[in-house]
Design an enzyme around this catalytic site. Structure first.
Site, mmCIF file in Angstrom:
data_model
loop_
_atom_site.group_PDB
_atom_site.id
_atom_site.type_symbol
_atom_site.label_atom_id
_atom_site.label_comp_id
_atom_site.label_asym_id
_atom_site.label_seq_id
_atom_site.Cartn_x
_atom_site.Cartn_y
_atom_site.Cartn_z
ATOM 1 N N LYS A 181 0.860 -1.186 0.000
ATOM 2 C CA LYS A 181 0.000 0.000 0.000
ATOM 3 C C LYS A 181 0.904 1.246 0.000
ATOM 4 C CE LYS A 181 -3.818 1.799 2.882
ATOM 5 N NZ LYS A 181 -4.544 1.562 4.153
ATOM 6 N N SER A 189 -9.344 -0.714 7.493
ATOM 7 C CA SER A 189 -8.849 -0.563 6.120
ATOM 8 C C SER A 189 -8.216 -1.789 5.480
ATOM 9 C CB SER A 189 -7.865 0.597 6.035
ATOM 10 O OG SER A 189 -8.591 1.795 6.002
ATOM 11 N N SER A 233 -9.514 1.715 3.375
ATOM 12 C CA SER A 233 -8.680 2.490 2.471
ATOM 13 C C SER A 233 -7.703 1.657 1.640
ATOM 14 C CB SER A 233 -7.903 3.536 3.274
ATOM 15 O OG SER A 233 -6.995 2.904 4.163
HETATM 16 N N1 GLN Z 1 -12.864 3.966 7.161
HETATM 17 C C1 GLN Z 1 -11.862 4.279 8.139
HETATM 18 C C2 GLN Z 1 -11.552 5.741 8.096
HETATM 19 O O1 GLN Z 1 -11.923 6.363 7.180
HETATM 20 C C3 GLN Z 1 -10.698 3.404 7.854
HETATM 21 C C4 GLN Z 1 -9.373 3.986 8.004
HETATM 22 C C5 GLN Z 1 -8.254 3.017 8.029
HETATM 23 O O2 GLN Z 1 -8.385 1.915 8.574
HETATM 24 N N2 GLN Z 1 -7.138 3.478 7.517
HETATM 25 O O3 GLN Z 1 -10.949 6.297 8.966
#
Ligand code: GLN
Length: 494
Positions: free
Chosen positions: A87, A186, A162
């Site tokens: 990532k 995420s 994400s």
């Molecule tokens: N949906 C979560 C957020 O927007 C996920 C973020 C993550 O795990 N990086 O904060």
């Protein structure tokens, strides 16, 4: 290149870590061949999916050659010569790391994240850096400054977020495995949306050193793979104490290999009733029920447990996360690194304003404003402090219920992948996507998403939440389930 495997013609990029490793050990394939097959697949589908932001072709081929040389000189290793994708919020020395933000568009890190160092030492081959929501803020990868990632099962749908890029890349066989990060779902949410396995390890299990910081108190990197066995293999390499991250724990790294071979007869799994609410799509609920039946057939006993603070998970998470985000993003000031606007700026304050104003996307700005507000004098006690207190309650409650059982089983996401654009205009709708995943993040517990079927042609997963540092039980249950089902073997038609 194709390889005659298990009576059918299979492309090398479709292999799992375990399969590829066995073929390399027997001398039937090389890392260079495997790496080339993945790079060809990236060439073939990345335009449709937008999963990779940077492809490091020549570096990957060089690393693959080196892995083949290491193997030829007698070295063995589970990840030696295995190609993967990281990532793009994980720092890679000499290779651009953007965090999918315009402000870091041309940023080249001077060092590798600890987990990248560990994979390099193991001989894994970095193929590419994958798309994400800007700074990992989001649940759909629609917040990327470089365009949305498409779901390989339906190009009109999101891949989740994400870590949408790594999830789509694994599902579409652009790599053998990927690394993601999970702050509030995420890794797990995109794993569910793309039909792959994704593990968020216990907070402190794998080093955060060299991740682009989001919410430092919940950020944790982990594997995104084609099988549970593969997740266990990768996790073993990225676990452990790191002198550069004081939150890492010198906890014994379990021998997952032998642990997952055990059967699951007599294990007890808790079903928290608060996770089976109105918001859960009926067809997804049906898939979860079938998974429960399957596991019951394998000898697991299910018991009802109660986590009444679950409903505070999303509100608490969305106070704590923006608060930490507002602090962590302060370093992107247009001076130290990244996108910088000097032209026409009359003083330093204007350089900050213009660089940050043009460099950050709308969601990053929203979080900076929310977080600064929640931390400001006069509101700190009412928001941030209160959220931290409720967070402690959530953690205590989960730890307590977990004393009664071996782990918990819940849905990972409330539904299958939604259409691109469906929720993008409404941040609250997007935040609610995290309803089942914030608990384990706030409590720092390990959690894995395992594919358990399809609803309307789209994959979905169940989530297992474990006791602190007890990833091995999650692997054991997940692996036994995958031995008895075929869901993880399904491939998108792309
Ligand atoms: N949906 C979560 C957020 O927007 C996920 C973020 C993550 O795990 N990086 O904060």
């Amino acid at each position: 290149m194709t390889f005659r495997y298990a009576l059918c013609v299979m492309r090398l990029n479709e292999l799992t870590i375990k399969e590829a490793q066995e073929l390399m050990a027997k001398g039937e394939i090389t890392s260079v061949e495997l790496t080339k097959a993945c790079l060809e697949r990236i060439d073939e589908v990345n335009e449709k999916l937008n999963a990779c932001l940077t492809v490091c072709k020549s570096e990957a081929l060089r690393e693959a050659e080196m892995a083949d040389e290491r193997r030829a000189s007698g070295e063995v290793g589970e990840l030696l010569g295995i190609p993967y994708i990281a990532k793009d919020n994980i720092l890679t020395k000499g290779i651009r790391t953007t965090a999918a933000s315009k402000i870091l568009e041309n940023y080249i890190a001077p060092y590798d994240a600890t987990i990248i160092v560990r994979l390099k030492e193991a001989g894994a081959v970095l193929l590419a850096k994958a798309n994400l929501d800007e700074f990992a803020h989001g649940a759909s990868t629609e917040n990327s400054a470089f365009g949305v990632t498409h779901n390989p099962y339906d190009l009109d749908r999101v891949a989740g977020g994400s870590s949408g890029g790594p999830a789509a890349a694994v599902a579409a066989d652009m790599c053998i495995f990927a690394l993601g990060t999970d702050t509030g779902g995420s890794i797990r949410c995109p794993a569910s949306f793309c039909g792959i396995t994704g593990l968020k390890p216990t907070y402190g299990r794998s080093s955060r050193f060299g991740l682009v910081a989001m919410t430092s108190s919940t950020d944790v990197p982990g594997p995104m793979t084609k099988t549970v066995v593969d997740a266990a293999i990768v996790q073993k390499f990225i676990s452990g104490k790191d002198k550069y991250d004081s939150t890492t724990v010198d906890e014994k790294i379990d021998d997952y290999g032998s642990e997952i071979k055990k059967d699951i007869k007599g294990l007890k799994i808790g079903i928290p009733e608060e996770y089976f609410t109105e918001g859960l799509d009926k067809e997804v609920a049906e898939l979860i029920n079938r998974a429960i039946e399957k596991l019951t057939g394998l000898g697991v006993e299910f018991v009802k447990v109660s986590l009444p603070h679950t409903k505070y998970g999303v509100p608490v998470y969305y106070i704590i996360t923006p608060s930490e985000v507002s602090s962590n993003l302060a370093r992107h000031d247009g001076i130290r690194y990244g996108y910088s606007v000097h032209d026409g700026a009359k003083d330093l304050a204007e350089v900050y304003l213009k660089s940050r104003g043009q460099g950050f996307g709308p969601e990053a700005k929203r979080r900076i404003m929310l977080g600064t507000y929640a931390l400001s004098a006069g509101y700190f006690d009412a928001y941030y402090l209160q959220a931290q207190k409720v967070r402690t309650k959530i953690k205590e409650e989960m730890d307590k219920e977990l004393e009664k059982v071996d782990c918990l089983l819940t849905p990972t996401a409330p539904h299958v992948a939604f259409k691109i654009g469906e929720k993008a205009a409404d941040p609250l709708q997007m935040y609610l996507e995290d309803i089942f995943v914030t608990g384990a993040s706030l409590a720092g517990l390990p959690a894995i998403s395992v594919p358990c079927g399809f609803a309307n042609g789209m994959p979905a997963g169940f989530q297992l939440i474990g006791k602190r540092f007890d990833e091995k039980t999650l692997f054991r249950i997940g692996h036994n389930y995958q031995q008895a089902t075929e869901w993880h073997k399904q491939k998108p038609n792309i």
